[in-house]
Design a protein around this motif. Sequence first.
Motif, PDB file in Angstrom:
ATOM      1  N   GLU A  41     -12.273 -35.348   1.824  1.00 30.45           N
ATOM      2  CA  GLU A  41     -11.894 -35.246   1.172  1.00 30.45           C
ATOM      3  C   GLU A  41     -11.846 -36.254   0.268  1.00 30.45           C
ATOM      4  OE1 GLU A  41      -9.499 -33.023  -1.961  1.00 30.45           O
ATOM      5  OE2 GLU A  41      -8.695 -34.315  -1.394  1.00 30.45           O
ATOM      6  N   THR A  42     -12.847 -36.872  -0.427  1.00 33.83           N
ATOM      7  CA  THR A  42     -13.618 -38.415  -0.595  1.00 33.83           C
ATOM      8  C   THR A  42     -12.380 -38.568  -2.264  1.00 33.83           C
ATOM      9  OG1 THR A  42     -14.868 -37.401  -2.217  1.00 33.83           O
ATOM     10  CG2 THR A  42     -16.207 -37.986  -0.360  1.00 33.83           C
ATOM     11  N   ASP A  43     -12.318 -39.583  -2.576  1.00 32.68           N
ATOM     12  CA  ASP A  43     -12.056 -40.062  -3.823  1.00 32.68           C
ATOM     13  C   ASP A  43     -12.139 -39.688  -4.808  1.00 32.68           C
ATOM     14  OD1 ASP A  43      -9.956 -41.901  -1.223  1.00 32.68           O
ATOM     15  OD2 ASP A  43     -11.634 -43.235  -2.520  1.00 32.68           O
ATOM     16  N   SER A  44     -13.581 -39.104  -4.938  1.00 27.74           N
ATOM     17  CA  SER A  44     -13.344 -38.425  -5.937  1.00 27.74           C
ATOM     18  C   SER A  44     -13.105 -37.133  -6.062  1.00 27.74           C
ATOM     19  CB  SER A  44     -15.013 -37.817  -6.127  1.00 27.74           C
ATOM     20  OG  SER A  44     -15.667 -39.400  -6.946  1.00 27.74           O
ATOM     21  N   GLU A  45     -12.931 -36.757  -4.341  1.00 23.17           N
ATOM     22  CA  GLU A  45     -12.512 -34.853  -4.725  1.00 23.17           C
ATOM     23  C   GLU A  45     -11.039 -34.526  -5.281  1.00 23.17           C
ATOM     24  OE1 GLU A  45     -16.255 -33.560  -1.524  1.00 23.17           O
ATOM     25  OE2 GLU A  45     -14.612 -33.990  -1.527  1.00 23.17           O
ATOM     26  N   VAL A  46     -10.888 -36.028  -4.521  1.00 24.48           N
ATOM     27  CA  VAL A  46      -8.743 -36.220  -4.648  1.00 24.48           C
ATOM     28  C   VAL A  46      -8.490 -36.135  -6.135  1.00 24.48           C
ATOM     29  CG1 VAL A  46      -6.798 -36.972  -4.363  1.00 24.48           C
ATOM     30  CG2 VAL A  46      -8.534 -37.113  -2.190  1.00 24.48           C
ATOM     31  N   VAL A  47      -9.506 -37.274  -7.045  1.00 23.88           N
ATOM     32  CA  VAL A  47      -9.112 -36.942  -8.644  1.00 23.88           C
ATOM     33  C   VAL A  47      -9.005 -35.997  -9.159  1.00 23.88           C
ATOM     34  CG1 VAL A  47      -9.451 -38.508 -10.608  1.00 23.88           C
ATOM     35  CG2 VAL A  47      -9.423 -39.738  -8.457  1.00 23.88           C
ATOM     36  N   ALA A  48     -10.613 -35.023  -8.508  1.00 22.95           N
ATOM     37  CA  ALA A  48     -11.227 -34.030  -9.716  1.00 22.95           C
ATOM     38  C   ALA A  48     -10.283 -32.955  -9.304  1.00 22.95           C
ATOM     39  CB  ALA A  48     -12.409 -33.798  -8.622  1.00 22.95           C
ATOM     40  N   ARG A  49      -9.222 -33.044  -8.009  1.00 19.00           N
ATOM     41  CA  ARG A  49      -8.256 -31.979  -7.661  1.00 19.00           C
ATOM     42  C   ARG A  49      -7.278 -31.874  -8.726  1.00 19.00           C
ATOM     43  NH1 ARG A  49      -4.718 -31.783  -3.559  1.00 19.00           N
ATOM     44  NH2 ARG A  49      -5.623 -33.532  -2.742  1.00 19.00           N
ATOM     45  N   LEU A  50      -6.434 -33.497  -8.508  1.00 19.61           N
ATOM     46  CA  LEU A  50      -4.867 -33.798  -9.372  1.00 19.61           C
ATOM     47  C   LEU A  50      -5.474 -34.214 -10.181  1.00 19.61           C
ATOM     48  CD1 LEU A  50      -3.645 -36.099  -6.325  1.00 19.61           C
ATOM     49  CD2 LEU A  50      -3.149 -34.112  -6.935  1.00 19.61           C
ATOM     50  N   ALA A  51      -6.201 -34.360 -11.111  1.00 21.96           N
ATOM     51  CA  ALA A  51      -6.500 -34.562 -11.981  1.00 21.96           C
ATOM     52  C   ALA A  51      -7.157 -33.348 -13.735  1.00 21.96           C
ATOM     53  CB  ALA A  51      -7.035 -35.973 -13.083  1.00 21.96           C
ATOM     54  N   GLY A  52      -8.486 -33.226 -13.101  1.00 17.47           N
ATOM     55  CA  GLY A  52      -9.316 -32.248 -13.949  1.00 17.47           C
ATOM     56  C   GLY A  52      -9.843 -33.513 -15.157  1.00 17.47           C
ATOM     57  N   VAL A  53     -10.292 -34.297 -14.246  1.00 14.05           N
ATOM     58  CA  VAL A  53     -10.879 -35.342 -15.422  1.00 14.05           C
ATOM     59  C   VAL A  53     -12.159 -35.260 -14.958  1.00 14.05           C
ATOM     60  CG1 VAL A  53      -8.962 -36.536 -16.237  1.00 14.05           C
ATOM     61  CG2 VAL A  53     -10.383 -37.195 -14.202  1.00 14.05           C
ATOM     62  N   PRO A  54     -13.604 -35.295 -16.027  1.00 11.85           N
ATOM     63  CA  PRO A  54     -14.626 -35.605 -15.949  1.00 11.85           C
ATOM     64  C   PRO A  54     -14.527 -36.531 -14.500  1.00 11.85           C
ATOM     65  CG  PRO A  54     -14.772 -36.108 -18.414  1.00 11.85           C
ATOM     66  CD  PRO A  54     -13.331 -36.038 -17.504  1.00 11.85           C
ATOM     67  N   ILE A  55     -16.047 -36.430 -13.666  1.00 11.55           N
ATOM     68  CA  ILE A  55     -15.962 -37.712 -12.982  1.00 11.55           C
ATOM     69  C   ILE A  55     -17.676 -37.814 -12.516  1.00 11.55           C
ATOM     70  CG2 ILE A  55     -15.503 -37.685 -10.415  1.00 11.55           C
ATOM     71  CD1 ILE A  55     -13.039 -36.939 -10.975  1.00 11.55           C
ATOM     72  N   ILE A  56     -17.412 -39.028 -12.734  1.00 14.65           N
ATOM     73  CA  ILE A  56     -18.489 -39.291 -12.546  1.00 14.65           C
ATOM     74  C   ILE A  56     -19.487 -39.679 -11.376  1.00 14.65           C
ATOM     75  CG2 ILE A  56     -20.144 -42.000 -13.323  1.00 14.65           C
ATOM     76  CD1 ILE A  56     -19.029 -40.533 -15.583  1.00 14.65           C
ATOM     77  N   PRO A  57     -20.647 -39.596 -10.952  1.00 18.73           N
ATOM     78  CA  PRO A  57     -21.042 -39.458  -9.332  1.00 18.73           C
ATOM     79  C   PRO A  57     -21.526 -41.500  -9.249  1.00 18.73           C
ATOM     80  CG  PRO A  57     -22.144 -38.438 -10.541  1.00 18.73           C
ATOM     81  CD  PRO A  57     -21.540 -38.730 -11.813  1.00 18.73           C
ATOM     82  N   GLU A  58     -20.782 -41.406  -7.827  1.00 18.20           N
ATOM     83  CA  GLU A  58     -20.186 -42.291  -6.843  1.00 18.20           C
ATOM     84  C   GLU A  58     -22.265 -43.156  -7.065  1.00 18.20           C
ATOM     85  OE1 GLU A  58     -20.007 -39.385  -5.543  1.00 18.20           O
ATOM     86  OE2 GLU A  58     -17.750 -39.608  -4.494  1.00 18.20           O
ATOM     87  N   ALA A  59     -22.116 -44.304  -7.006  1.00 15.76           N
ATOM     88  CA  ALA A  59     -23.422 -45.551  -7.437  1.00 15.76           C
ATOM     89  C   ALA A  59     -24.462 -44.951  -6.121  1.00 15.76           C
ATOM     90  CB  ALA A  59     -23.588 -46.580  -7.190  1.00 15.76           C
ATOM     91  N   HIS A  60     -23.118 -45.318  -4.635  1.00 19.84           N
ATOM     92  CA  HIS A  60     -23.597 -45.074  -3.432  1.00 19.84           C
ATOM     93  C   HIS A  60     -22.632 -44.498  -2.128  1.00 19.84           C
ATOM     94  CE1 HIS A  60     -27.013 -47.989  -3.493  1.00 19.84           C
ATOM     95  NE2 HIS A  60     -25.840 -48.537  -4.090  1.00 19.84           N
ATOM     96  N   ARG A  61     -23.011 -43.441  -1.634  1.00 21.69           N
ATOM     97  CA  ARG A  61     -22.353 -42.636  -0.943  1.00 21.69           C
ATOM     98  C   ARG A  61     -23.124 -42.641   0.692  1.00 21.69           C
ATOM     99  NH1 ARG A  61     -19.954 -37.606  -2.764  1.00 21.69           N
ATOM    100  NH2 ARG A  61     -20.057 -36.981  -1.110  1.00 21.69           N
ATOM    101  N   LEU A  62     -21.940 -43.444   0.830  1.00 22.09           N
ATOM    102  CA  LEU A  62     -21.516 -43.626   2.848  1.00 22.09           C
ATOM    103  C   LEU A  62     -21.091 -42.669   3.520  1.00 22.09           C
ATOM    104  CD1 LEU A  62     -21.408 -47.738   2.322  1.00 22.09           C
ATOM    105  CD2 LEU A  62     -23.648 -46.072   1.695  1.00 22.09           C
ATOM    106  N   VAL A  63     -22.071 -42.195   4.899  1.00 20.89           N
ATOM    107  CA  VAL A  63     -21.680 -41.346   5.828  1.00 20.89           C
ATOM    108  C   VAL A  63     -19.922 -42.022   6.621  1.00 20.89           C
ATOM    109  CG1 VAL A  63     -22.102 -39.956   7.863  1.00 20.89           C
ATOM    110  CG2 VAL A  63     -23.199 -40.254   5.556  1.00 20.89           C
ATOM    111  N   THR A  64     -21.105 -44.004   6.803  1.00 20.96           N
ATOM    112  CA  THR A  64     -19.682 -44.120   8.310  1.00 20.96           C
ATOM    113  C   THR A  64     -18.188 -45.037   7.899  1.00 20.96           C
ATOM    114  OG1 THR A  64     -22.366 -45.088   8.656  1.00 20.96           O
ATOM    115  CG2 THR A  64     -19.339 -46.233   9.335  1.00 20.96           C
TER     116      THR A  64
END
Length: 202
Positions: A41-64
């Motif tokens: 679970e990414t940090d953005s997904e954790v915040v979305a689940r716990l806070a229910g606030v708008p999530i701005i997409p990451e500038a970069h999503r890295l697999v590693t």
Amino acid sequence: MTRFVVTGTDTGIGKTIFSAGLAQATGASYWKPIQSGLEDETDSEVVARLAGVPIIPEAHRLVTPASPHIAAEIDGVNIDVESVTPPPGDLIVEGAGGALVPVTRTTLYADLFAAWQIPVIVCARTALGTINHSLLTIEALRARGVPIHGLAFLGHAVEDSEAIIAEISGVRRLGRLPIIDSLTSEALTKAFDANFDLADFR
């Protein structure tokens, strides 16, 4: 307007949980500029689940799952630091790891914070070693002219450590988020409201 950058003294100390609590309390959007590691679970997904606030997409999503500079190299991604710019509006920005984590081989997160000039909240765990780690983080930020809004402690209460960090650094204590055994949105709201004054973030 509510705009803060959340950084920490180390990785895995609870910055994302604090960021979720702060975003939930203020109603601000959340933005993680660079996410390294996508298997869990990414940090953005954790915040979305716990806070229910708008999530701005990451500038970069890295697999590693590694420091952004090496994760980007492994993934074959070029991070253009000039393009990593916080969007407008009420916003909670969460960095990765500590303030001196490399974004590229020539730019640290603290360098981005200096360019953005958004007030930074330093999250510090209360475990052994926090005095040194916290004071070093504050010195590194100040050396770059980064505005520091305050300190948020994470973990069990250790009054002397919390007090002496604030005393020596001159950075105000905002509060301490305790360990939440059963972490839910409701439990986080209750813990944040009980341990922080929302007026300190206005």
